[in-house]
Design a protein around this motif. Structure first.
Motif, PDB file in Angstrom:
ATOM      1  N   THR A  92       0.838  -1.207   0.000  1.00  0.00           N
ATOM      2  CA  THR A  92       0.000   0.000   0.000  1.00  0.00           C
ATOM      3  C   THR A  92       0.866   1.247   0.000  1.00  0.00           C
ATOM      4  OG1 THR A  92      -1.679  -1.188   1.246  1.00  0.00           O
ATOM      5  CG2 THR A  92      -1.848   1.201   1.214  1.00  0.00           C
ATOM      6  N   ASP A  93       1.913   1.216   0.841  1.00  0.00           N
ATOM      7  CA  ASP A  93       2.837   2.346   0.906  1.00  0.00           C
ATOM      8  C   ASP A  93       3.518   2.546  -0.440  1.00  0.00           C
ATOM      9  OD1 ASP A  93       4.290   4.388   2.290  1.00  0.00           O
ATOM     10  OD2 ASP A  93       6.021   3.060   2.248  1.00  0.00           O
ATOM     11  N   PHE A  94       3.902   1.421  -1.077  1.00  0.00           N
ATOM     12  CA  PHE A  94       4.559   1.522  -2.377  1.00  0.00           C
ATOM     13  C   PHE A  94       3.617   2.114  -3.421  1.00  0.00           C
ATOM     14  CE2 PHE A  94       5.065  -0.674  -6.512  1.00  0.00           C
ATOM     15  CZ  PHE A  94       6.192   0.012  -6.939  1.00  0.00           C
ATOM     16  N   ARG A  95       2.348   1.697  -3.386  1.00  0.00           N
ATOM     17  CA  ARG A  95       1.386   2.250  -4.352  1.00  0.00           C
ATOM     18  C   ARG A  95       1.228   3.753  -4.137  1.00  0.00           C
ATOM     19  NH1 ARG A  95      -2.922  -2.686  -3.768  1.00  0.00           N
ATOM     20  NH2 ARG A  95      -2.010  -4.055  -5.338  1.00  0.00           N
ATOM     21  N   ALA A  96       1.214   4.168  -2.866  1.00  0.00           N
ATOM     22  CA  ALA A  96       1.100   5.601  -2.588  1.00  0.00           C
ATOM     23  C   ALA A  96       2.318   6.338  -3.127  1.00  0.00           C
ATOM     24  CB  ALA A  96       0.978   5.825  -1.087  1.00  0.00           C
ATOM     25  N   LYS A  97       3.504   5.736  -2.934  1.00  0.00           N
ATOM     26  CA  LYS A  97       4.721   6.375  -3.442  1.00  0.00           C
ATOM     27  C   LYS A  97       4.704   6.410  -4.965  1.00  0.00           C
ATOM     28  CE  LYS A  97       7.760   5.252   0.413  1.00  0.00           C
ATOM     29  NZ  LYS A  97       8.892   4.447   0.873  1.00  0.00           N
ATOM     30  N   THR A  98       4.194   5.329  -5.571  1.00  0.00           N
ATOM     31  CA  THR A  98       4.142   5.288  -7.027  1.00  0.00           C
ATOM     32  C   THR A  98       3.210   6.376  -7.555  1.00  0.00           C
ATOM     33  OG1 THR A  98       4.542   2.919  -7.017  1.00  0.00           O
ATOM     34  CG2 THR A  98       3.625   3.840  -9.022  1.00  0.00           C
ATOM     35  N   ARG A  99       2.031   6.516  -6.897  1.00  0.00           N
ATOM     36  CA  ARG A  99       1.114   7.572  -7.329  1.00  0.00           C
ATOM     37  C   ARG A  99       1.774   8.936  -7.190  1.00  0.00           C
ATOM     38  NH1 ARG A  99      -2.871   4.261  -4.909  1.00  0.00           N
ATOM     39  NH2 ARG A  99      -2.695   5.347  -2.931  1.00  0.00           N
ATOM     40  N   SER A 100       2.554   9.103  -6.097  1.00  0.00           N
ATOM     41  CA  SER A 100       3.239  10.376  -5.890  1.00  0.00           C
ATOM     42  C   SER A 100       4.267  10.614  -6.979  1.00  0.00           C
ATOM     43  CB  SER A 100       3.923  10.376  -4.516  1.00  0.00           C
ATOM     44  OG  SER A 100       4.704  11.529  -4.356  1.00  0.00           O
ATOM     45  N   SER A 101       5.033   9.560  -7.325  1.00  0.00           N
ATOM     46  CA  SER A 101       6.073   9.739  -8.338  1.00  0.00           C
ATOM     47  C   SER A 101       5.487   9.892  -9.727  1.00  0.00           C
ATOM     48  CB  SER A 101       7.047   8.549  -8.307  1.00  0.00           C
ATOM     49  OG  SER A 101       6.393   7.379  -8.713  1.00  0.00           O
ATOM     50  N   GLU A 102       4.227   9.415  -9.903  1.00  0.00           N
ATOM     51  CA  GLU A 102       3.599   9.551 -11.207  1.00  0.00           C
ATOM     52  C   GLU A 102       2.824  10.868 -11.337  1.00  0.00           C
ATOM     53  OE1 GLU A 102       1.350   5.989 -11.632  1.00  0.00           O
ATOM     54  OE2 GLU A 102       3.083   4.802 -12.268  1.00  0.00           O
ATOM     55  N   ALA A 103       2.864  11.670 -10.286  1.00  0.00           N
ATOM     56  CA  ALA A 103       2.275  13.004 -10.416  1.00  0.00           C
ATOM     57  C   ALA A 103       3.094  13.764 -11.440  1.00  0.00           C
ATOM     58  CB  ALA A 103       2.307  13.709  -9.064  1.00  0.00           C
ATOM     59  N   SER A 104       2.528  14.811 -11.962  1.00  0.00           N
ATOM     60  CA  SER A 104       3.231  15.554 -13.006  1.00  0.00           C
ATOM     61  C   SER A 104       4.546  16.101 -12.466  1.00  0.00           C
ATOM     62  CB  SER A 104       2.351  16.699 -13.509  1.00  0.00           C
ATOM     63  OG  SER A 104       2.225  17.693 -12.516  1.00  0.00           O
ATOM     64  N   ILE A 105       5.532  16.154 -13.357  1.00  0.00           N
ATOM     65  CA  ILE A 105       6.847  16.655 -12.981  1.00  0.00           C
ATOM     66  C   ILE A 105       6.727  18.084 -12.471  1.00  0.00           C
ATOM     67  CG2 ILE A 105       9.089  17.313 -13.924  1.00  0.00           C
ATOM     68  CD1 ILE A 105       8.894  14.856 -15.746  1.00  0.00           C
ATOM     69  N   ALA A 106       5.881  18.854 -13.117  1.00  0.00           N
ATOM     70  CA  ALA A 106       5.710  20.245 -12.706  1.00  0.00           C
ATOM     71  C   ALA A 106       5.244  20.334 -11.255  1.00  0.00           C
ATOM     72  CB  ALA A 106       4.708  20.928 -13.624  1.00  0.00           C
ATOM     73  N   LEU A 107       4.324  19.426 -10.863  1.00  0.00           N
ATOM     74  CA  LEU A 107       3.826  19.441  -9.491  1.00  0.00           C
ATOM     75  C   LEU A 107       4.931  19.084  -8.512  1.00  0.00           C
ATOM     76  CD1 LEU A 107       1.497  19.733  -7.521  1.00  0.00           C
ATOM     77  CD2 LEU A 107       0.876  17.355  -7.992  1.00  0.00           C
ATOM     78  N   LEU A 108       5.773  18.102  -8.863  1.00  0.00           N
ATOM     79  CA  LEU A 108       6.879  17.714  -7.993  1.00  0.00           C
ATOM     80  C   LEU A 108       7.866  18.859  -7.811  1.00  0.00           C
ATOM     81  CD1 LEU A 108       7.474  14.077  -9.292  1.00  0.00           C
ATOM     82  CD2 LEU A 108       6.755  14.709  -6.987  1.00  0.00           C
ATOM     83  N   LEU A 109       8.151  19.556  -8.905  1.00  0.00           N
ATOM     84  CA  LEU A 109       9.077  20.689  -8.810  1.00  0.00           C
ATOM     85  C   LEU A 109       8.464  21.822  -7.990  1.00  0.00           C
ATOM     86  CD1 LEU A 109      10.491  20.673 -12.452  1.00  0.00           C
ATOM     87  CD2 LEU A 109      11.585  19.819 -10.368  1.00  0.00           C
TER      88      LEU A 109
END
Length: 202
Positions: A92-109
């Motif tokens: 579950t934690d990994f899926r949450a991290k995956t969803r976070s990493s799959e957010a748009s690059i612009a949002l991460l920046l």
């Protein structure tokens, strides 16, 4: 008919068959053992309670042997079992991290800049690192993979991209975040941002 078939292939039926066969084998072995004994005087024989005691001791030895084998197997394979359970538990934690990493690059920046303004340079650098991973995933250079380490990313990138230096900056900074005790400073964040600009000019 289907019920009979099910019963004959069920575990309880197979177990009862095994117990019956084992019992018959034991009786046969005991019979052979009795035959090898010297002939006892008339009226002498092995009493039934002694036969039951021997039978109990036999099954006790078999049980202890099975427990010992099970314990040895557990000692040998428990690290692998725990590793598998740990991965399953963290799914579950990994899926949450995956969803976070799959957010748009612009949002991460954008998040990285927010953390920077708050003085949380560790999370700011982590967001830039995740943006790099997302970019590698989108370009199919290094698709997301649960088991891939930073070292494996570097090894893969050395043969796939140039220049490698910006990637090394981001990955080594991430390793410091995860495994080092060094304080992450504003300079570290600026280095990560500059490395990311070299990878993906804005």
């Amino acid at each position: 008919m289907p019920t009979d078939t099910f019963e004959k292939t069920s575990w309880s039926w197979q177990l009862s068959q095994f117990q019956q066969q084992a019992g018959e084998w034991w009786e046969y072995q005991f019979y052979r053992f009795e035959k090898t004994l010297p002939e006892l005087p008339n009226g002498w024989s092995i009493s039934p309670w002694l036969g039951e005691l021997l039978k109990f001791l036999f099954w006790l030895v078999i049980g202890l042997f099975v427990v010992w084998v099970g314990w040895q197997l557990w000692r040998e394979f428990s690290p692998y079992v725990y590793s598998w359970l740990n991965r399953s538990g963290n799914l579950t934690d990994f899926r949450a991290k995956t969803r976070s990493s799959e957010a748009s690059i612009a949002l991460l920046l954008e998040r990285s800049q927010e953390f920077y303004r708050q003085g949380n340079y560790r999370e700011a650098c982590r967001c830039v690192y995740l943006a790099m991973l997302q970019q590698l995933h989108q370009k199919a250079i290094a698709p997301h993979k649960l088991s891939r380490t930073d070292g494996e990313y570097l090894q893969l990138l050395r043969s796939a991209v140039t220049p490698i230096q910006p990637y090394e900056t981001l990955i080594t900074t991430h390793e410091q975040l995860c495994f080092g005790n060094a304080e992450i400073l504003p300079d570290n964040y600026e280095q990560c941002r500059q490395a990311y600009r070299e990878i993906s000019p804005e």
